[in-house]
Design a protein around this motif. Sequence first.
Motif, PDB file in Angstrom:
ATOM      1  N   THR A  79       0.857  -1.177   0.000  1.00  0.00           N
ATOM      2  CA  THR A  79       0.000   0.000   0.000  1.00  0.00           C
ATOM      3  C   THR A  79       0.893   1.227   0.000  1.00  0.00           C
ATOM      4  O   THR A  79       1.913   1.252   0.693  1.00  0.00           O
ATOM      5  N   PHE A  80       0.515   2.211  -0.786  1.00  0.00           N
ATOM      6  CA  PHE A  80       1.331   3.410  -0.927  1.00  0.00           C
ATOM      7  C   PHE A  80       0.904   4.478   0.067  1.00  0.00           C
ATOM      8  O   PHE A  80      -0.282   4.694   0.287  1.00  0.00           O
ATOM      9  N   ARG A  81       1.871   5.156   0.632  1.00  0.00           N
ATOM     10  CA  ARG A  81       1.616   6.245   1.564  1.00  0.00           C
ATOM     11  C   ARG A  81       0.908   7.370   0.816  1.00  0.00           C
ATOM     12  O   ARG A  81       1.176   7.624  -0.355  1.00  0.00           O
ATOM     13  N   ASP A  82      -0.007   8.029   1.482  1.00  0.00           N
ATOM     14  CA  ASP A  82      -0.747   9.167   0.937  1.00  0.00           C
ATOM     15  C   ASP A  82      -1.669   8.816  -0.225  1.00  0.00           C
ATOM     16  O   ASP A  82      -2.050   9.692  -0.989  1.00  0.00           O
ATOM     17  N   MET A  83      -2.033   7.545  -0.371  1.00  0.00           N
ATOM     18  CA  MET A  83      -2.993   7.139  -1.400  1.00  0.00           C
ATOM     19  C   MET A  83      -4.324   6.861  -0.714  1.00  0.00           C
ATOM     20  O   MET A  83      -4.347   6.225   0.342  1.00  0.00           O
ATOM     21  N   PRO A  84      -5.435   7.290  -1.303  1.00  0.00           N
ATOM     22  CA  PRO A  84      -6.742   6.989  -0.709  1.00  0.00           C
ATOM     23  C   PRO A  84      -6.967   5.483  -0.601  1.00  0.00           C
ATOM     24  O   PRO A  84      -6.527   4.725  -1.474  1.00  0.00           O
TER      25      PRO A  84
END
Length: 125
Positions: A79-84
Amino acid sequence: MVDIDSLAGKWATGAGASLVFKADHTFDSQGLSLDPALVRGCPSGTADGNWAFFVDEGAPGGLVGMDKKAQSGETVGVTFRDMPLGDCGITLSVIRDGSVLCVSMDLDQVCSFKERFTRLEKNRG
């Protein structure tokens, strides 16, 4: 199947995209370029985030979830940081006795993309 020590380190595709997995369940990526028609909201270029192995949670129907406490697995979720939440869920399937990671859209379809990550260097610490 791979364990944390086997996963930690730098993995790359032939096209130059790379993922660096760290033992603390974080990762850095560079040069990812996934087809936006297939995977919504994924970052390109440089990004970072968290990873965990998928595990069978023992629930009816064989539900599977990411678990940061898991020490090994056949599938890695990032999961990517700052992604909804819900945008850019990437699953990496461990193939070829743990020497290759391939990108999948879901747990039921191993290697849905052509991209294959192979190890460039192991974690040194």
